[in-house]
Enzyme design. Sequence first.
Site, PDB file in Angstrom:
ATOM      1  N   HIS A   1       0.821  -1.221   0.000  1.00  0.00           N
ATOM      2  CA  HIS A   1       0.000   0.000   0.000  1.00  0.00           C
ATOM      3  C   HIS A   1       0.851   1.265   0.000  1.00  0.00           C
ATOM      4  O   HIS A   1       0.571   2.194   0.761  1.00  0.00           O
ATOM      5  CB  HIS A   1      -0.930   0.037   1.222  1.00  0.00           C
TER       6      HIS A   1
HETATM    7  C1  LIG Z   1      -0.547  -7.366  -4.848  1.00  0.00           C
HETATM    8  C2  LIG Z   1      -1.351  -6.235  -4.279  1.00  0.00           C
HETATM    9  C3  LIG Z   1      -2.298  -6.506  -3.302  1.00  0.00           C
HETATM   10  C4  LIG Z   1      -3.054  -5.471  -2.779  1.00  0.00           C
HETATM   11  N1  LIG Z   1      -4.100  -5.774  -1.955  1.00  0.00           N
HETATM   12  C5  LIG Z   1      -4.966  -4.815  -1.607  1.00  0.00           C
HETATM   13  C6  LIG Z   1      -6.159  -5.134  -0.920  1.00  0.00           C
HETATM   14  O1  LIG Z   1      -6.469  -6.304  -0.664  1.00  0.00           O
HETATM   15  N2  LIG Z   1      -6.990  -4.123  -0.582  1.00  0.00           N
HETATM   16  C7  LIG Z   1      -6.698  -2.813  -0.874  1.00  0.00           C
HETATM   17  O2  LIG Z   1      -7.481  -1.943  -0.501  1.00  0.00           O
HETATM   18  N3  LIG Z   1      -5.582  -2.483  -1.521  1.00  0.00           N
HETATM   19  C8  LIG Z   1      -4.726  -3.444  -1.936  1.00  0.00           C
HETATM   20  N4  LIG Z   1      -3.638  -3.131  -2.672  1.00  0.00           N
HETATM   21  C9  LIG Z   1      -3.366  -1.704  -2.959  1.00  0.00           C
HETATM   22  C10 LIG Z   1      -4.271  -1.096  -4.017  1.00  0.00           C
HETATM   23  O3  LIG Z   1      -4.631  -2.037  -4.996  1.00  0.00           O
HETATM   24  C11 LIG Z   1      -3.554   0.101  -4.632  1.00  0.00           C
HETATM   25  O4  LIG Z   1      -3.233   1.021  -3.611  1.00  0.00           O
HETATM   26  C12 LIG Z   1      -4.405   0.823  -5.673  1.00  0.00           C
HETATM   27  O5  LIG Z   1      -4.866  -0.073  -6.650  1.00  0.00           O
HETATM   28  C13 LIG Z   1      -3.572   1.918  -6.321  1.00  0.00           C
HETATM   29  O6  LIG Z   1      -4.332   2.544  -7.313  1.00  0.00           O
HETATM   30  P1  LIG Z   1      -3.660   3.583  -8.306  1.00  0.00           P
HETATM   31  O7  LIG Z   1      -4.754   4.079  -9.171  1.00  0.00           O
HETATM   32  O8  LIG Z   1      -2.861   4.557  -7.541  1.00  0.00           O
HETATM   33  O9  LIG Z   1      -2.599   2.729  -9.137  1.00  0.00           O
HETATM   34  P2  LIG Z   1      -2.806   1.406  -9.977  1.00  0.00           P
HETATM   35  O10 LIG Z   1      -4.116   0.776  -9.697  1.00  0.00           O
HETATM   36  O11 LIG Z   1      -1.582   0.593  -9.770  1.00  0.00           O
HETATM   37  O12 LIG Z   1      -2.889   1.928 -11.477  1.00  0.00           O
HETATM   38  C14 LIG Z   1      -1.847   2.551 -12.177  1.00  0.00           C
HETATM   39  C15 LIG Z   1      -2.023   2.193 -13.648  1.00  0.00           C
HETATM   40  O13 LIG Z   1      -1.252   3.066 -14.433  1.00  0.00           O
HETATM   41  C16 LIG Z   1      -0.576   2.319 -15.447  1.00  0.00           C
HETATM   42  N5  LIG Z   1       0.600   3.082 -15.826  1.00  0.00           N
HETATM   43  C17 LIG Z   1       1.670   3.366 -15.061  1.00  0.00           C
HETATM   44  N6  LIG Z   1       2.540   4.124 -15.739  1.00  0.00           N
HETATM   45  C18 LIG Z   1       2.004   4.346 -16.961  1.00  0.00           C
HETATM   46  C19 LIG Z   1       2.446   5.056 -18.106  1.00  0.00           C
HETATM   47  N7  LIG Z   1       3.600   5.714 -18.124  1.00  0.00           N
HETATM   48  N8  LIG Z   1       1.648   5.066 -19.192  1.00  0.00           N
HETATM   49  C20 LIG Z   1       0.450   4.413 -19.195  1.00  0.00           C
HETATM   50  N9  LIG Z   1      -0.007   3.701 -18.121  1.00  0.00           N
HETATM   51  C21 LIG Z   1       0.762   3.683 -17.017  1.00  0.00           C
HETATM   52  C22 LIG Z   1      -0.252   1.014 -14.740  1.00  0.00           C
HETATM   53  O14 LIG Z   1       0.073  -0.022 -15.635  1.00  0.00           O
HETATM   54  C23 LIG Z   1      -1.542   0.779 -13.969  1.00  0.00           C
HETATM   55  O15 LIG Z   1      -2.501   0.128 -14.751  1.00  0.00           O
HETATM   56  C24 LIG Z   1      -2.824  -4.131  -3.204  1.00  0.00           C
HETATM   57  C25 LIG Z   1      -1.868  -3.852  -4.173  1.00  0.00           C
HETATM   58  C26 LIG Z   1      -1.144  -4.888  -4.725  1.00  0.00           C
HETATM   59  C27 LIG Z   1      -0.145  -4.579  -5.812  1.00  0.00           C
END
Ligand SMILES: Cc1cc2nc3c(=O)[nH]c(=O)nc-3n(C[C@H](O)[C@H](O)[C@H](O)COP(=O)(O)OP(=O)(O)OC[C@H]3O[C@@H](n4cnc5c(N)ncnc54)[C@H](O)[C@@H]3O)c2cc1C
Length: 528
Positions: free
Chosen positions: A464
Site C-alpha cells: 500500500h
Molecule cells: C498485490 C497487491 C495486493 C493489494 N491488496 C490490496 C487489498 O487487498 N486491498 C486494498 O485496498 N488495496 C490493496 N492493494 C493496494 C491497491 O490495490 C492500490 O493502492 C491501488 O490499486 C492503487 O491505485 P492507483 O490508481 O494509484 O494505481 P494502480 O491501480 O496501480 O494503477 C496505475 C495504472 O497506471 C498504469 N501506468 C503506469 N505508468 C504508466 C504510463 N507511463 N503510461 C500508461 N499507463 C501507465 C499502470 O500499468 C496501472 O494500470 C494491493 C496492491 C497490490 C499490488
Amino acid sequence: MTSETYDYIIVGSGSAGAVIASRLSEKADLKVLLLEAGGPDTRAEIHVPFYATKLFKTRLDWAYYTEEEPHLNFRRIYWPRGKVLGGSSSSNFMTVQRGHPHDFDRWCELGNSEWSFSKLLPYYKKLENHFSGPSEYHGVGGPVNVARLKCINPLTHVYLEAAVEAGFSRTHDHNGAHPDGVDHVQVTQKGGRRWSVVDGYLTPARGRQNLTIKTHAPVTSLMIDKKRVRGVTCVQDGKVLQIFASREVILCGGVINSPQLLMLSGIGPADPLKSLGIPIVLDLPGVGQNLQDHFLVPINYHCKKPISLANAELAENQDIYMSSRDGPLTSNQVEGVNIVKTDPTLPVSDLSINFVPNYFLDYGFKSYDAHAFNFYTTLRRAESVGDLTLFSKNPFAPPRVRANYLSKSNELKTLLKGVKIVREIAHAKPFAPYRGSELDPGKSAQTESAIADYIRNRGQSEFHPVGTCKMGNDPLAVVDQQLRVRGIEGLRVADASIFPTQISVAANITVIMIGEKAAAMISKGEAS
Ligand SMILES: Cc1cc2nc3c(=O)[nH]c(=O)nc-3n(C[C@H](O)[C@H](O)[C@H](O)COP(=O)(O)OP(=O)(O)OC[C@H]3O[C@@H](n4cnc5c(N)ncnc54)[C@H](O)[C@@H]3O)c2cc1C
C-alpha cells in the site's frame, strides 16, 4: 509520428484512472482518452480470487524493488504493482477497507479542508453496491460491488472466536460506525469473481463513442509549453505518438509511475534532474518525497487438521469453481482482519492482525508441504518516510525507491507487541484442536532480539505505498486540493500518490473514491 486531440487524456487505467475515464465520458460532448501501459485484463488468473499471488512477477506486474533497506538487514523489498487494464485493482487481494475517519480528518488538518471524512463519505457511498444495503454508511447501486466472501474457511471462524476470547472486540462492519475490532473481510467481488474497476467502470462505458482506450501504450513524457501541459508522448506498436489534450492531462499512473513521469518531464526537484540532463520545467521539490507504506510481519502455524486453503487447488475445487463460482477458489486468502490498539490510551488503532487460512511467507513464493495457517501483523501508523528518485532519464528504467522501513524505533516496538498479540490469539482455546507448532518465526524466537531479527529478515510490504505527489499547501505539496499540479496549467494527479499521509488500512477503495471525487471536481469545473 501521428497526432490526435482529445479533451482529456488519462494516463493509467488503475483504481483511479478507470473511474475518471468512465465518469468524464458520461458527458457525450467530451472526448476522453485512457492510456494504459499494460495489456487487456484477459488472463484467467486475474478473475479467480485465490490466484492473486499467481500474478506476481508476471508480465502483468511492474515488479518494483526498493533499494537495500538499511533497517531490514539490507534486503531489497519486492513491490508488485498491476501493469494491466484495471491496474492494481486487477491484481490486488480485493479487501475493502475505508480507513478510520481520523485518517481523513488529519488530511483536513493538514490544509485539505475538502477531504474530511464527512465530505468524503458521500463518494464512498456513491461508488459502492454494498451487500448490507443502504444506510448512513453504505450505498447501493454504485459501480463497485462490495461483498462478503462466498466461501469462508472454517479456520477463519475459529480466528474470530479466538480473537474475541483473547479480549478483542467483534465488529460487524469495519467500514461503518465501528472500524476497530475483528471481522470477516469485505471484498471487491461479485458472484465469486474479482470485481475490478474494469468490471465496475470500464466495461459499462466501452460502447461510448467518446471514450477511447488504448492498451500497451506507455506514456513516456508530457508535452509542456510555457508551463501548460499540451499533451503526452506515448509509444504504441513501436510508434511514437504525440497526443494532444485541449483541456487536461490527468496522471493516474500510481505511486511510482506518476512521480516518475513528472520528473521525466522536468517537473520535480531541480538539482537531481539537472544532474541527469533533464531540462527543468518547474522546480517542485516534493515530487517523489513523502513515500509511506504499510509493513507487515508473517507468522505461521502448522495446522493439525487438513482443512486449510492448502486444499484449494484440488481438482474437485476447480470443478466447483468452474460449475458454480463457489468453493475455496473464491477466497482472496486474507479472510479475517482485526484492527487493534496496542495501548488502550492511544487515540486510534495502530496495528492490524490479519488472518490467512494457509501458509504465507515470502509473498507466497515459499511453500509448506502440509496444512498451515497464517497471521500477519501490520503497522497501521508507520512514521517512516521514504522517497523516490530517478536513476536515469530512460522512461522504461525503474526509478530508485527507498521505503526506509522501520527507521523509527517505536515501529519495531509496535510490531513486537503485534507478534505477542498473535501468539495470544493463536493460543486461545478455540485454536487448540488445530494449532500445531509455530513454524515462523518458531518456538525458539522468544527474546525480543530474536523476534526483532525475524521481523527484519522476513517482514515485507503490505503493498500500500502512497504519498509521492502529496496534496496540500506546504512547500513539499505537489498538488492542491483540486489535485492540480502546483505551478503548471492543464495537469492533475489523481491516484495513490496524492495521499498527504498514509491511512490506517488498505488503499484500494480510497483510491477509487479519489477517482470519483476527482471526476466530480473536474466536471464541476466543466459546468462552471
Ligand atoms: C498485490 C497487491 C495486493 C493489494 N491488496 C490490496 C487489498 O487487498 N486491498 C486494498 O485496498 N488495496 C490493496 N492493494 C493496494 C491497491 O490495490 C492500490 O493502492 C491501488 O490499486 C492503487 O491505485 P492507483 O490508481 O494509484 O494505481 P494502480 O491501480 O496501480 O494503477 C496505475 C495504472 O497506471 C498504469 N501506468 C503506469 N505508468 C504508466 C504510463 N507511463 N503510461 C500508461 N499507463 C501507465 C499502470 O500499468 C496501472 O494500470 C494491493 C496492491 C497490490 C499490488
